[in-house]
Design a protein around this motif. Sequence first.
Motif: not given
Length: 306
Positions: A200-206, A242-255
């Motif tokens: 929630f704090a990082e705006g990842l929940v829609h 996990n939040v870290d896994d999603l953030l890692t995925y986004a960084k790796e794919h420039n998303r």
Amino acid sequence: MTDSKQRARRLAEDLERDAATYPEQRAEILIEAARLWSQAAAPDQALRIYDDVIASEGDEDAQFATVEKVSLLTEVGRAEEAEAEIARLSRTHVHPGPAELVGEFLEEQGRLEEALTWFNIACRDLMADDEELAGAQLFARPELRGRQRVRQALGLPPDALDLHTEDQQAEMTELLERVAAPPQPNVGSFFVRADVERAFAEGLVHGTAPTDASGYFRDLERGWRASLDELGASRLRILPTNVDDLLTYAKEHNRDPREQQTRADHLMDRIREGAPTLDWPPERNAPCWCASGRKYKKCCNSPTNR
């Protein structure tokens, strides 16, 4: 007495004992016990429990018990008493959940105009506030769909709430179509309990307002049920994220990790990679998928989460 009725009776007795052990969940447990007494062909026992909950529990829990009581009274041919309970409930400030259930009950009976009145009660906050309506998500406010359905059956032209519901249905269908990928289209994901606050704090929940973990999992449960209706399916595969896994995925794919499409693509990639998933919904007596430590029937599948 048949084996199924004997089993329902035993489970009802067990739940009544559980209600004393878990006072914070007393209402949900007792309502489930009453439903089992009904299945055991013991309606008087069930009605006794509903009356207990109505008399002793908080406002919304008492209203859910009243709706269950109305349904049972109707089943056993005590229609006048059922109508009296509906009338009594109508004189209170009814919460959206119980009001929606009364609307569904009346709709099933073909009493569409009365059903619409109750669906309007369930949606009254959205009817009074355009900003509330603009932020209302269909999976969190299923009463919108019921209201639209009844209005269509009555031949009424779409109003603002109906148009919003149509837009939400179109968005949900589009999202499901994007996420769906043969041979496993019926999938979903959720943030693990330990990461909900951070998500929630990082705006990842829609689609839901910042709240506690219980509210987050409740909204997911309702959303997945709506998804099953849309898909005509009976089960989903859900991916603990996990939040870290999603953030890692986004960084790796420039998303952007806050975008829904990033979350959907991450889900499908992880499933293709063989990431462990859960079957949803679990069996009623199995541990709840949300990792609360409680049984599914007493947690995300309790009557108040319907």
